[in-house]
Structure formats: C-alpha cells, structure tokens
Scaffold this motif. Structure first.
Motif, PDB file in Angstrom:
ATOM      1  N   UNK B 156       0.827  -1.184  -0.070  1.00  0.00           N
ATOM      2  CA  UNK B 156       0.098   0.121   0.126  1.00  0.00           C
ATOM      3  C   UNK B 156       0.589   1.409   0.076  1.00  0.00           C
ATOM      4  N   UNK B 157       2.054   1.282   0.887  1.00  0.00           N
ATOM      5  CA  UNK B 157       2.728   2.347   0.879  1.00  0.00           C
ATOM      6  C   UNK B 157       3.616   2.708  -0.489  1.00  0.00           C
ATOM      7  N   UNK B 158       4.009   1.309  -0.992  1.00  0.00           N
ATOM      8  CA  UNK B 158       4.493   1.530  -2.513  1.00  0.00           C
ATOM      9  C   UNK B 158       3.727   2.340  -3.473  1.00  0.00           C
ATOM     10  N   UNK B 159       2.509   1.745  -3.413  1.00  0.00           N
ATOM     11  CA  UNK B 159       1.492   2.080  -4.356  1.00  0.00           C
ATOM     12  C   UNK B 159       1.048   3.769  -4.297  1.00  0.00           C
ATOM     13  N   UNK B 160       1.084   3.811  -3.073  1.00  0.00           N
ATOM     14  CA  UNK B 160       0.631   5.319  -3.023  1.00  0.00           C
ATOM     15  C   UNK B 160       1.829   6.426  -2.497  1.00  0.00           C
ATOM     16  N   UNK B 161       2.908   5.706  -2.193  1.00  0.00           N
ATOM     17  CA  UNK B 161       3.908   7.044  -1.944  1.00  0.00           C
ATOM     18  C   UNK B 161       5.117   6.968  -2.847  1.00  0.00           C
ATOM     19  N   UNK B 162       5.564   5.882  -3.518  1.00  0.00           N
ATOM     20  CA  UNK B 162       6.726   6.200  -4.232  1.00  0.00           C
ATOM     21  C   UNK B 162       6.410   6.259  -5.768  1.00  0.00           C
ATOM     22  N   UNK B 163       7.359   6.901  -6.377  1.00  0.00           N
ATOM     23  CA  UNK B 163       7.412   7.347  -7.632  1.00  0.00           C
ATOM     24  C   UNK B 163       6.754   6.360  -8.888  1.00  0.00           C
ATOM     25  N   UNK B 164       7.344   5.031  -8.704  1.00  0.00           N
ATOM     26  CA  UNK B 164       6.747   3.927  -9.348  1.00  0.00           C
ATOM     27  C   UNK B 164       5.537   3.506  -8.881  1.00  0.00           C
ATOM     28  N   UNK B 165       5.163   3.650  -7.748  1.00  0.00           N
ATOM     29  CA  UNK B 165       3.790   3.023  -7.362  1.00  0.00           C
ATOM     30  C   UNK B 165       2.750   4.127  -7.699  1.00  0.00           C
ATOM     31  N   UNK B 166       3.068   5.176  -7.978  1.00  0.00           N
ATOM     32  CA  UNK B 166       2.105   6.393  -8.528  1.00  0.00           C
ATOM     33  C   UNK B 166       2.008   6.295  -9.875  1.00  0.00           C
ATOM     34  N   UNK B 167       3.314   5.665 -10.658  1.00  0.00           N
ATOM     35  CA  UNK B 167       3.253   5.611 -12.114  1.00  0.00           C
ATOM     36  C   UNK B 167       2.279   4.531 -12.369  1.00  0.00           C
ATOM     37  N   UNK B 168       2.305   3.642 -11.511  1.00  0.00           N
ATOM     38  CA  UNK B 168       1.622   2.079 -11.778  1.00  0.00           C
ATOM     39  C   UNK B 168       0.118   2.786 -11.906  1.00  0.00           C
ATOM     40  N   UNK B 169      -0.270   3.613 -10.901  1.00  0.00           N
ATOM     41  CA  UNK B 169      -1.769   3.845 -10.713  1.00  0.00           C
ATOM     42  C   UNK B 169      -1.934   4.793 -12.065  1.00  0.00           C
ATOM     43  N   UNK B 170      -1.004   5.857 -12.455  1.00  0.00           N
ATOM     44  CA  UNK B 170      -1.266   6.444 -13.760  1.00  0.00           C
ATOM     45  C   UNK B 170      -1.561   5.441 -14.862  1.00  0.00           C
ATOM     46  N   UNK B 171      -0.587   4.510 -15.023  1.00  0.00           N
ATOM     47  CA  UNK B 171      -0.916   3.685 -16.059  1.00  0.00           C
ATOM     48  C   UNK B 171      -2.210   3.100 -16.098  1.00  0.00           C
ATOM     49  N   UNK B 172      -2.437   2.513 -14.669  1.00  0.00           N
ATOM     50  CA  UNK B 172      -3.954   1.822 -14.554  1.00  0.00           C
ATOM     51  C   UNK B 172      -4.989   2.676 -15.020  1.00  0.00           C
TER      52      UNK B 172
END
Lengths: 236, 292
Positions: B156-172
């Motif tokens: 959860x922290x990875x997805x919400x806080x890291x640059x890579x995690x945010x990029x994953x949300x953006x792609x999704x």
C-alpha cells in the motif's frame, strides 16, 4: 532566422481504412506560437497525436530538433522536450492534483519544489486543491492541471489540444493568458483550436486543416483577414 | 466463543493468503487489463521451488523462500514477455485463452518434472503456538497473518507513496496519458507481473505450510478462489483484493466450522454471486465508464 524545431513532412495517417491525414506538412520554429485551426473532424487532434507518437503515420516523416521521431514510442518523446496536453485533458482523475503534477515530472530524477511552486504560482486554484482528487475538479481546473502537469517537465515545445474546449469565456481568456505566459517564458507552442479568432490573434503563424489536408497557411494576421477563413471559421 | 474466535483467526489467516494471490490478479488486471488465469499456477511453481530448495538442495528455510520468490518472479516476467506481450493489441478473449493455455502448460511441465504423486512441502516457519485468553493459535496461522499484514502494508505504501507506485496508478487509469508523461507502459506491466508473481511465491510458502501436500494442479483452487476474492473486492482495486481475500477466507472457515465442510466452497461462491448481483463492480470497485 529561427531554426526549425518541429518539421512534419507529408504524413499520411489512417484509422483503419479511414484516411485521416493526407500529406500533411507543416513546421514550427523555435520560439513560435503556431496554431492549427479547422472544423471538427478535420484531423487536428490526429495531427498532434501523430507528432507525440500516440499514433504513427503510414508514410511521411516527423523530425524534432533534427531527429527523426516518426516511429518513436510516445513515452520517449517527453524526455526529448516534446509535451502534449491531449484532447479532453486526460488528467489522472483518481489521483490528487499534486500527484498529477508529480507525474508531469516523472522523467525528472527528483520532483523539485521550485517547479511545483512555479505551477502553483500560475494556477493558485491548483494550490488550494492540491490534495483533492482531480476527478472532483471543474473542467477549467482540469485544463489548468493538464497544462501545469505539462509545465513540470520544462518542455521545449508544448502541444495544446483545444485548451478552451467547454470552458466559460472568462476561463478561456485565462487559459490563453497562460499560453502567452508559457510562451514568454521561452516555450514554443503548437496550438490546436476551434476558437479560431482567439487562436489566430495569439499565433505567429497558423495552418488551416480541412478534412485531413492543410489548405491554407500564413501568419496569424494574414489568415485572420483571409476571406476563406472569415467565412468558414470566424462567423462571416 | 473460543471456537468462534479460533475460526475467525484461522479464517483471517487463510484469507490473507487469498489476499496475497488476489493482489496479483487485481494488479495485473488494473495495469494490463487482462485476466491472468495462469496466476494460480505460479503458486504451484513456488511450492515446488521451495520443495526442491529445502529437500534436495538442503537450503535453509529463509533462503528457500527467497529462491521461490526469485523463481516465480522470473517465471511471471518471462510468461508475460513470451506469451502476453505479443498480444498487446489483440482482443481480450485471445489473451484470456492464452492465459489458460499457459496455465495448462505450467501444470504439464510440473507433471513431467515432478510426476503426478503429491509431494510434502517443507514447513519453513516453525513458530510456537500462541495462547491468548484460552484461544490457541498455531504458529503458522499467526505467522501467516503477521507476514501478510506487513506485506500488504508495504505494498500500500509502495503504491501510494513511491514514484513507481504512482506511475503504476497512472498507467492503470490512462495508458495513453501515462505515456505522454514519459512512463513506459511496457516496463510498468513487467514490474506489475514481477510484483504479482513475488506475492504469489510468498503465498505458496504459506499455502504449502498450511496444506502440506503439493501436486501439479495445486495452484488451481487457491487461484480460482483468489480470483473470486479479487472480483468480490472489485477487480482492479488493491484494497479491494485485500478485503475480498480476507472476507473470502473468513466466510470459508465459518462455513466449514458451522455449516458443512462439504458445502463450504459452494457457500463461498454463492456469496460471490450475491455480491455481484447487488454490486456488480464488487465491494470497493469503481464504476468503469468505457472511453472511446
């Protein structure tokens, strides 16, 4: 003599069997504001999409800063300095305003507070709403966000697709002011607009697209006084 | 009361295994918009990797876990590259059938290597049982729960806080717009498969420890249940997969304890049917409006 930043030569683009762009050629010089005007479905958005690699032409070529980018993948273009604010804004609706801006700086190693502050300076509304989910913003605010997001990467050229679409007149003026400021700060602008009078007033040069072909080209002032343009796009 | 609490805790523990697997389904669906029906078989591969590492290579438990994670991650990424990536522009049905094909392929490879006989999986976590207020909790039960909680928190922290995690949300959310930000969609999909497969590997260790016997078709049932959990929670939603997985495990254990062991699976899937009738997007799923 300004150097050519973007050179599009004879591109042909298809949607399946539909021939959307026919031998389209135009160029944008460093430091210019160039407008592409035309009616709905003329191929304005397709042109921008093809330049930014979201679509690829069947024939023809696109050069940016002297480099052939005709078949370059979309994600490799922003690092070269080519930003595209697409039709319909396409902000990340489920992410916060600030996260959207951070995505604009994805190619940067670190997100600089200075860049964020710079965007917030241009768009104070976004600062107020930086923790809000972008989906809750109004259309005008989303447009601001999309433009701010593009500013985050310090592009050489920004391509704006109908930034005034669906906005109240007062917001349209604001958006055009921002385009002017962006340009004053040294960014080259390629602007696609249905609001021809505003676009031509702002542009150094402009092209008219009709059903996938460029039919007219000239300075903003020349086109503004052209009978053909007046009749078709400026309401007589 | 003690029986109730014990059932609840074992349900939470089983559910957290489902949640780990469901995360793989839901993340891949969210990013690549495909249902990876070979995901369950990654669990089977992880379980065999642990067996080989512990019994044949005599590696210590923790190293065996790392080996299983490594094997599954490499496998997941390779499958994506060889089988799914060439189909990026194909209709969803083509990709779905390919995934089913990959599933059978993996099962049959395992059959060739390990035979159809079941094999005992190693007990990697040897933890003492806990007794709290008369409720006895097995080491494996609370261990599973503790580790999966930490992993889910980390994810959860990875997805919400890291640059890579945010990029994953953006792609999704919008692949085209993400590419315009300079995010490589292909690279993001690879990373998603890597994370999903690594989570499946960890799930396989717990699953093996709890259910002991492994065979080539072992991945099918937890796979299909985790898929159910992902749909139950709202496919594409990460908190949804966690919630769906845990609820599914709890419902299953209660059905076993209070109704019938025989009927427990029917009850689990029955609950899914009811949820989907009432809320077709799943518990935490968002309404998806198709863009044209």
């Amino acid at each position: 003599m300004a150097e050519t930043m973007l050179k599009v030569e004879g591109i042909n683009v298809y949607y399946g069997k539909i021939h959307a762009l026919k031998d389209v050629s135009f160029e944008v010089n460093t430091g210019e504001i160039v407008a592409l005007i035309g009616a709905n479905g003329a191929g304005k958005s397709t042109t921008l999409k093809t330049v930014s690699g979201m679509m690829h032409p069947k024939s023809g070529s696109i050069h940016f800063m002297g480099e052939d980018i005709t078949h370059t993948e979309s994600y490799r273009l922003l690092p070269k300095g080519l930003a595209h604010v697409p039709e319909g804004r396409r902000v990340f609706l489920q992410m916060t305003v600030q996260e959207n801006l951070e995505m604009g700086a994805y190619i940067q190693k670190k997100i600089s507070d200075e860049d964020l502050e710079n965007v917030y300076k241009h768009f104070p509304r976004l600062k107020e709403r930086r923790k809000q989910i972008a989906g809750t913003l109004s259309g005008g605010e989303q447009q601001m966000l999309a433009m701010g997001r593009a500013m985050m990467s310090h592009p050489r050229i920004v391509m704006l697709d109908e930034p005034s679409m669906g906005l109240a007149p007062i917001l349209v003026d604001q958006i055009f002011d921002i385009v002017r400021e962006l340009h004053a700060a040294g960014t080259t602008v390629l602007l696609v607009e249905q609001n021809a009078s505003k676009a031509l007033a702002l542009a150094d040069r402009a092209y008219v697209l009709e059903t996938g072909r460029i039919t007219l080209a000239g300075t903003g002032a020349e086109l503004m006084s052209s009978e053909q343009v007046k009749k078709a796009y400026l309401g007589g | 009361m003690i029986h109730f609490l014990q059932t609840l805790i074992s349900g939470l523990s089983l559910g957290s295994i489902y949640a780990l697997i469901a995360l793989g389904y839901t993340m891949v669906y969210g990013i690549a918009k495909m249902l990876n029906f070979a995901h369950g078989d990654i669990i089977m591969v992880g379980a065999y990797a642990a067996i080989v590492a512990v019994f044949q290579m005599k590696l210590p438990g923790l190293v065996a876990v790392l080996a299983a994670v490594l094997v599954c991650t490499v496998l997941g990424v390779t499958v994506e590259f060889l089988a799914y990536k060439p189909l990026r522009q194909s209709p969803p049905l083509t990709v779905l059938i390919t995934a089913i094909g990959v599933s059978y392929f993996l099962q049959n490879i395992a059959l060739l290597i390990f035979g159809s006989e079941q094999m005992a999986s190693p007990v990697i976590m040897k933890l003492p049982a806990l007794v709290i207020g008369g409720v006895q909790i097995d080491g494996i039960t609370w261990g599973t729960l503790a580790v999966t909680c930490i992993i889910m928190l980390g994810l959860t922290l990875f997805i919400n806080k890291t640059k890579m995690g945010k990029a994953m949300r953006a792609v999704s959310e919008d692949k085209g717009a993400a590419e315009l930000m300079g995010i490589s969609v292909n690279k993001t999909i690879t990373i998603t498969f890597a994370i999903g497969s690594a989570l499946a590997a960890i799930a396989s260790i717990f699953y093996g420890s709890a259910y002991v016997y492994i065979r080539p078709t072992t991945g099918a049932m937890p796979g299909i249940k985790a898929f159910t959990a992902a749909v139950f929670g709202g496919i594409g939603s990460i908190p949804g997969a966690m919630l769906g997985g845990i609820l599914l495990g709890v419902i299953e254990q209660f059905a076993k304890a209070y109704i019938s062991t025989l009927w427990s699976d029917a009850i689990v899937f029955g609950v899914l049917v009811v949820v989907l009738i009432v809320k077709p997007t799943g518990l935490l799923g968002k309404k998806i409006s198709e863009k044209v």
